[in-house]
Write an enzyme that holds these catalytic residues in place. Structure first.
Site, mmCIF file in Angstrom:
data_model
loop_
_atom_site.group_PDB
_atom_site.id
_atom_site.type_symbol
_atom_site.label_atom_id
_atom_site.label_comp_id
_atom_site.label_asym_id
_atom_site.label_seq_id
_atom_site.Cartn_x
_atom_site.Cartn_y
_atom_site.Cartn_z
ATOM 1 N N ASP A 236 64.783 -24.143 -75.706
ATOM 2 C CA ASP A 236 63.917 -23.013 -75.401
ATOM 3 C C ASP A 236 63.283 -23.201 -74.030
ATOM 4 O OD1 ASP A 236 62.080 -20.712 -75.869
ATOM 5 O OD2 ASP A 236 62.684 -20.994 -77.958
ATOM 6 N N HIS A 292 57.078 -18.965 -74.915
ATOM 7 C CA HIS A 292 58.125 -18.738 -75.911
ATOM 8 C C HIS A 292 58.498 -19.995 -76.698
ATOM 9 C CE1 HIS A 292 62.208 -17.530 -77.326
ATOM 10 N NE2 HIS A 292 61.717 -16.302 -77.301
ATOM 11 N N SER A 457 63.685 -14.008 -81.903
ATOM 12 C CA SER A 457 63.391 -15.392 -81.505
ATOM 13 C C SER A 457 62.466 -16.051 -82.513
ATOM 14 C CB SER A 457 62.733 -15.420 -80.130
ATOM 15 O OG SER A 457 63.637 -15.097 -79.118
#
Length: 826
Positions: A236, A292, A457
């Site tokens: 990620d 994220h 996600s």
């Protein structure tokens, strides 16, 4: 590597060119030469006509793994060192382009010196062998050897055509780019001391009135499963490994005995990788400035301590693998390297909350297959729609469509498919909580904080955490078995049974564990029978013309591409060749598969069949012509499309275009040498004068020479020449200040030879030689971020990735100053 310093003065801009320092990439066993020499900066990328974004002027070259090939000893039974292999790759590719045009970064993804092989993995691999699955072992006897080759002047298509001619090259493909999914963040002003480990807040981890949550608390309380001992690799944007809810669950590489000695103690190819690796920046700093990765990490493994939040598997171990650069983009080569790193360093689950709107590429599919062969479960996201950018659903998303990937879509808090959750054919296997566009999922973010976000996600880490719970319950589970359990235990969402939007249904952790126990309470599960694969269209890849440039007198070339067909029914199908970007025939109509099909099976997409079609191009005029290729099988199922496969027809033959001189060094006011062009037809001249004031004083398109005017200021000039055949070349002019300039800038390095991973100290001295003040506002140092990385910019300076910008201020008469910084050789 170029070093160009720009002093911006009040009322004028004066640029001073210092020593131009070039670096030749070499293998890690050789020193890197930082001695002064002229370096040719990268050419501006040509316009690309392709749906999927990729790194311009760059390809991934994958080499054959055959006896006596790259990296094997002469006896064919053992491997040479990584450094030797990297040197072989560099020499082989540079030989095809001997003009110094290439920058090469080799990757040798194998290592027989693993210090801590997983006994759990060995048992899985042995189980796969016993079940007749014919999978390789996980301890280093399979390898993936590839190189990233970047050209200063040649397009991606040209590089693919060139390198595909090498007999030891298995395939060549673009280095595709992943961009961050369309997700938003709502930071929440809470502290870790506040207990949000409740169903009211974490509906996704616990449950709600709609039954949309995971019921993970039932698994912790009833079955005492928390993911303990299971490693989940999170590929990620990086992870805040100091976050209070994550810190105790970060994986540690104990084989790396010293985390700050600059030595690869465990010989896995990564220096000081004690808590993971940053593949984009090539260092061990796994933090990132984008929320994220930390958000998805918290959903997997935030610890259960009655404060902050909690993840699905609160005692699992997170292996942070940063694949996104801080600009929000990730390269396929880095993602592939991270997947290989994960399973070789004993990850049980690989979590991939990333994607790109395209089909699966060859190297992505190969990387995922290697992980599955090692018994590792791979989870991917189906992708989010983005109405603002015209991204509608359904669409194909890679690596979600790669064979073997377990692809997850998002459900909202009402247990329905979230309206943004993408689906495509049979890509989606399952839905997991991802939230809706307004009310998302609460999780960890950087700096010890928390935030709410939604997306596929966020769905992926729910399944990654659940897989960790299943592996704790039965460490011998194989990826196929995990997939079967997840599918069997899910609740129908859309149509009865398996459908496109919901896959098998909506997941629930407690149901999954109960299904596992119901299958075999002795913790030794039989291999579930796999459902038959749905009909799948043939897959094609690696399209090219051989030769890519042909004479107008013959107009004959061969179109080649690789094909595999899982149903093995190509006879009766067709080959369709369209003009790029349309459904208009390239030449003639469709072409039926002839009788010259391979006698062996073409179902193996790891080793596709190279199909070649001689084609007469007599209906085409001179110039470049690009085609898109699609094939169908005997059931009329259409394949993925290969875009922009180009061939050039020319009267001038296939020789290279030459430009002389390629490089000049001048002072302000000096007239450049006339530049001549040979080997091309009707050249077009394009000038980028920078800040120099140079013009095309006598430089006419179609002529064989070009005369430029004298420069009025210092800087760098680029003259690009392109002929009608699409061949191109560049000339560079580096303009220095006059020898008796009023403002001097000098740069020195602490060493002229620096090894990979070593540091060099740069010192910049500047002085106002006049009796009047200079209002010097900025000093800019342009550098090549692929070759060096600045350790820390000096005070008053900022590092933007390839430009060091320093605020200097006013220089009094005779005043001087110094800037010092360190850079690491990559």
């Amino acid at each position: 590597m170029k070093h160009l310093f720009t002093i911006v003065l009040a009322g004028a801009i004066i640029t001073t060119s210092l020593a131009i320092i070039g670096i030749t990439l070499k293998n890690e066993s050789s020193p890197r030469d930082f001695s002064a020499q002229i370096a040719v900066p990268s050419a501006p990328p040509p316009p690309m006509q392709i749906d999927a974004p990729y790194e311009p002027n760059e390809v991934i070259v994958v080499f054959e793994d055959n006896q006596g090939g790259i990296g094997q000893q002469t006896d064919g039974n053992s491997y040479q060192s990584n450094a030797t292999v990297e040197s072989q790759i560099e020499e082989r590719l540079q030989a095809l382009l001997p003009d110094g045009d290439l920058q090469i970064e080799s990757q040798v993804l194998f290592n027989s010196n693993l210090n801590d092989p997983s006994t759990r993995r060995e048992a899985k691999v042995e189980k796969m062998r016993e079940e007749g699955l014919n999978r390789a072992n996980s301890l280093g006897d399979r390898r993936l050897v590839f190189a990233q080759a970047k050209s200063r002047t040649r397009s991606t298509e040209e590089l693919i055509a060139l390198f595909s001619q090498d007999e030891e090259v298995k395939y060549v493909q673009p280095n595709y780019i992943y961009n961050l999914p369309n997700t938003t963040l709502d930071p929440v002003n809470i502290t870790n001391a506040v207990n949000n480990e409740t169903p009211d807040v974490l509906w996704n981890i616990f449950n709600n009135a709609s039954g949309a949550g995971m019921d993970a608390d039932k698994v912790w309380n009833q079955y005492h499963l928390t993911g303990k001992g299971i490693i989940v690799a999170a590929l990620d944007t990086g992870v805040d490994i100091e976050h209070p809810d994550l810190k105790s669950n970060i994986w540690h590489n104990f084989a790396e005995t010293n985390c700050a000695d600059g030595i690869d103690n465990d010989l896995n190819g990564y220096i000081d990788d004690c808590t993971g690796w940053d593949f984009g920046e090539k260092d061990n700093d796994v933090h990132g400035n984008i929320f994220h990765g930390t958000h998805t990490a918290g959903i997997i493994a935030a610890k259960k301590d009655n404060s902050g939040i909690v993840g699905v598997a609160p005692e699992s171990r997170l292996m942070p693998l940063k694949v996104f650069r801080d600009d929000g983009a990730a390269r396929t080569s880095d993602v592939v390297s991270a997947i290989d790193y994960a399973w070789r360093n004993n990850a049980d689950v690989i979590s991939l909350s990333l994607g790109r709107k395209d089909q699966c590429s060859s190297i992505e599919e190969q990387a995922i297959r290697r992980a599955l062969d090692a018994g590792v479960f791979v989870v991917t996201s189906s992708g989010n729609s983005d109405p603002d950018n015209g991204l509608k659903i359904p669409f194909s998303n890679a690596p979600a469509v790669c064979a073997g990937a377990f692809t997850v879509g998002a459900s909202d808090d009402t247990k329905h498919r979230a309206d943004y959750s993408n689906y495509f054919q049979s890509m989606v296997k399952l839905l997991a909580p991802g939230g809706n566009r307004v009310d998302g999922v609460l999780s960890t973010i950087q700096e010890g904080k928390f935030g709410v976000s939604s997306g596929t996600s966020m769905a992926v880490p729910h399944i990654s955490g659940l897989a960790a719970l299943l592996y704790q319950a039965n460490p011998s589970l194989l990826p196929d078995e995990v997939s079967e359990i997840l599918c069997t235990s899910s609740a129908d969402g859309g149509l009865t049974g398996i459908d496109q939007e919901y896959g098998c249904g909506v997941t629930n952790a407690a149901n999954a564990i109960e299904t596992l126990i119901g299958m075999n309470k002795s913790n030794t599960l039989p291999l579930p029978s796999s459902p038959p694969l749905p009909p799948t269209a043939p897959k094609i890849s690696n399209g090219l013309w051989q030769p890519a440039t042909v004479l107008s007198a013959t107009k004959q070339s061969t179109l080649a591409f690789s094909v595999c067909d899982i149903n093995n029914n190509l006879p009766g199908g067709q080959i369709k060749i369209f003009r790029t970007g349309s459904n208009n025939p390239f030449v003639g109509g469709t072409i039926s598969w002839n009788d010259n099909l391979p006698t062996r099976s073409v179902a193996n997409c790891e080793d596709p069949y190279l199909y070649e079609i001689p084609i007469n191009l007599s209906g085409l005029n001179n110039g470049q012509h690009c085609a898109d290729i699609v094939v169908t099988d005997g059931a009329a199922q259409e394949s993925n499309r290969i875009n922009n496969v180009c061939v050039t027809i020319t009267d001038g033959g296939t020789g290279s275009l030459t430009i002389t001189p390629r490089n000049q060094i001048l002072t302000v006011g000096s007239l450049p040498q006339s530049i001549t062009v040979t080997g091309g037809q009707n050249p077009t001249f394009t000038l980028d004068p920078g800040l120099t004031g140079i013009t095309k004083s006598n430089c006419t398109n179609g002529a064989s020479s070009c005369q430029l005017s004298a420069p009025s200021a210092v800087g760098t000039v680029t003259l690009t020449v392109i002929d009608t055949a699409g061949k191109s070349a560049q000339a560079k002019i580096f303009v220095n200040g006059s020898s008796n300039g009023n403002l001097t800038i000098q740069k020195s390095a602490s060493s002229s030879v620096v090894q990979v991973g070593g540091t060099v100290t740069y010192t910049i001295n500047y002085r106002n030689n006049t009796a009047s003040p200079y209002t010097a506002l900025v000093i800019r140092d342009d550098y090549d971020q692929l070759l060096v990385r600045i350790v820390a910019p000096p005070n008053g300076c900022t590092d933007n990735g390839d430009i060091l910008t320093c605020q200097v201020g006013t220089l009094a008469a005779g005043q001087s100053g110094t800037l010092t910084y360190q850079a690491t050789a990559l």
